[in-house]
Design a protein around this motif. Structure first.
Motif, PDB file in Angstrom:
ATOM      1  N   LEU A 108       1.353  -1.234   0.053  1.00 53.36           N
ATOM      2  CA  LEU A 108      -0.084   0.527  -0.373  1.00 53.36           C
ATOM      3  C   LEU A 108       1.033   1.139  -0.141  1.00 53.36           C
ATOM      4  N   THR A 115     -15.461   3.549  -0.484  1.00 51.21           N
ATOM      5  CA  THR A 115     -15.387   2.378   0.401  1.00 51.21           C
ATOM      6  C   THR A 115     -16.329   2.236   0.694  1.00 51.21           C
ATOM      7  N   ILE A 161      -9.841   0.024   8.459  1.00 45.60           N
ATOM      8  CA  ILE A 161      -9.360  -0.490   7.367  1.00 45.60           C
ATOM      9  C   ILE A 161      -8.952   0.585   6.422  1.00 45.60           C
ATOM     10  N   LYS A 220      -6.054   3.012   6.227  1.00 44.96           N
ATOM     11  CA  LYS A 220      -4.327   2.636   6.337  1.00 44.96           C
ATOM     12  C   LYS A 220      -3.959   3.259   5.155  1.00 44.96           C
ATOM     13  N   LEU A 221      -5.279   3.002   4.152  1.00 47.63           N
ATOM     14  CA  LEU A 221      -5.023   4.034   2.842  1.00 47.63           C
ATOM     15  C   LEU A 221      -5.299   5.012   2.714  1.00 47.63           C
ATOM     16  N   ILE A 280     -11.538   1.124  -2.504  1.00 40.10           N
ATOM     17  CA  ILE A 280     -10.695  -0.220  -1.292  1.00 40.10           C
ATOM     18  C   ILE A 280     -11.934  -0.979  -0.771  1.00 40.10           C
ATOM     19  N   THR A 301     -10.019  -5.804  -0.364  1.00 42.97           N
ATOM     20  CA  THR A 301     -10.089  -6.016   1.261  1.00 42.97           C
ATOM     21  C   THR A 301     -10.589  -7.217   1.318  1.00 42.97           C
ATOM     22  N   LEU A 329      -4.543  -5.434   4.339  1.00 43.59           N
ATOM     23  CA  LEU A 329      -6.059  -5.250   4.382  1.00 43.59           C
ATOM     24  C   LEU A 329      -6.507  -6.583   4.465  1.00 43.59           C
ATOM     25  N   THR A 330      -5.975  -7.699   4.693  1.00 45.13           N
ATOM     26  CA  THR A 330      -7.244  -8.756   4.547  1.00 45.13           C
ATOM     27  C   THR A 330      -7.248  -9.540   6.119  1.00 45.13           C
TER      28      THR A 330
END
Length: 395
Positions: free
Chosen positions: A19, A38, A47, A50-51, A95, A139, A180-181
């Motif tokens: 990322l 998103t 989550i 984070k991006l 995302i 994700t 992310l997962t």
């Protein structure tokens, strides 16, 4: 060898801290003010942050749309296209799971056609214009939408899922970051993983398969078989998560070229009419549809070719002298066994009745499945009666 075509134009960035490459990818494409797509759940879980934290650290200005529903809809697609234009955005970063990425595909396609209603673009290769720069950050490890030419969007008025297919819809960059997962719960990890497995199996048995799609599909099956149980049991296993993300992408690239079949034909209808999550539908239907195809003499020997990739242990037990028919049946049995394992271990439902589906709806689902575009790629014709038999078996 018959002639074929294979395309996967997406740039793939995969691995830990992938990322961090996002700002550079945006800069390379001249994007200074992206719209981040998103959903509310990913915002709540932190989550999506984070991006956006990566964008903030790089000083990238952006807008956020976080109201993508679990099943993307035509109304949302058109709303996003209007927002993009109104806020002066110049690219997309999606995302999320398949719904978020498909919603972004729809909005980008509408903008590429100067704001035309996305519904008018339904079908295959109708879209003629390039999308705005588009980076997909999945994700979930299931849909493979980050590399596919397909967008599935719900028409809420008609209670149907509409399919759009064009190489113009393929995202320009896919960023696969296991961070992310890692927070996906076991049940969702299982259903999305089985979704990816379905993509790979249907791509391998499609009438449009080719040697390159076969290679992608086989590797995806191997990665899923080896890593899905690990990722469910240990969500923070970075290697397992990265391998599942890669498997989902490879399965997506395979079916984006070879297309899918009966599982998706029925699954799309279940999603549109009964609002069953796509991965859940794929997981429930897969073994029943494989059994249907084998019962009708379809793909005889082909399913068995995948046995060693799905279950090396079962293949070894059968031994080298097993007949193709024995391998086919063993492959089908393994799919039922996988479903039973995830049901018994994590409570994944395996029956439509457990999901609140009324039996009276099954005939309508079967009729809609009969005319789904995915049905065209199954080797045998799917009749309403066939689809109804499968639905009753899944009920």
């Amino acid at each position: 060898m018959e002639g074929f075509e294979f395309a996967c134009p997406t740039k793939i960035i995969c691995g830990a801290h992938a990322l961090d490459k996002l700002p550079g990818e945006l800069a390379d494409r001249g994007v200074a003010h992206p719209l981040v797509m998103t959903d509310a759940g990913l915002m709540k879980l932190g989550i999506a942050a984070k991006l956006t934290d990566v964008l903030d650290a790089a000083g990238v200005a952006y807008e956020v749309f976080d109201q993508v529903p679990p099943d993307s809809s035509m109304d949302v697609v058109n709303d996003v296209a209007r927002l993009f234009a109104a806020r002066g955005c110049d690219g997309f970063v999606a995302i999320g799971g398949g719904s978020v990425i498909d919603t972004t595909k729809g909005a980008a396609a509408s903008l590429a056609c100067e704001g035309v209603d996305f519904a008018t673009l339904q079908g295959s290769e109708i879209l003629q214009h390039d999308l705005p720069p588009f980076i997909a950050v999945p994700t979930t490890a299931g849909t493979g939408s980050e590399v596919t030419l397909v967008a599935v969007v719900a028409d809420t008025q008609k209670h149907a899922k509409l399919s759009f297919a064009s190489y113009k819809l393929v995202p320009h960059v896919a960023i696969l970051d296991p961070a992310l997962t890692s927070s996906l719960p076991p049940k969702l990890t299982a259903t999305t993983g089985m979704d990816a497995l379905t993509h790979a199996i249907e791509a391998y048995t499609s009438i449009q398969k080719n040697p390159v799609s076969d290679a992608f599909a086989v590797k995806a099956i191997e990665l899923i078989a080896a890593n899905l149980p690990r990722a469910c049991a240990e969500g923070g296993d970075v290697d397992a998560r990265a391998n599942l993300a890669l498997a989902s992408l490879m399965a997506g690239a395979a079916f984006s070229n070879a297309m899918v079949g009966i599982v998706h034909a029925i699954g799309h209808s279940l999603g549109g009419l009964c609002h069953i999550p796509h991965g859940q539908a794929m997981m429930m239907l897969l073994p029943h549809c494989v059994r249907f195809n084998l019962h009708h003499g379809v793909h005889a020997g082909t399913y068995g070719e995948l046995l060693g990739h799905l279950s090396p242990k079962r293949a070894a037990e059968l031994g080298p002298n097993a007949t193709p028919a024995e391998r086919d049946l063993a492959f089908c049995d393994e799919l039922f066994a996988l479903n039973a394992f995830y049901h018994d271990t994590y409570g994944v439902p395996l029956a439509l009745s457990k999901l609140g589906v009324e039996r009276d709806l099954l005939e309508a689902v079967a009729k809609q499945a009969r005319y789904d575009g995915a049905a065209l790629y199954n080797e045998t014709e799917i009749t309403v009666e066939n689809a109804l038999d499968i639905l009753n078996a899944t009920y």
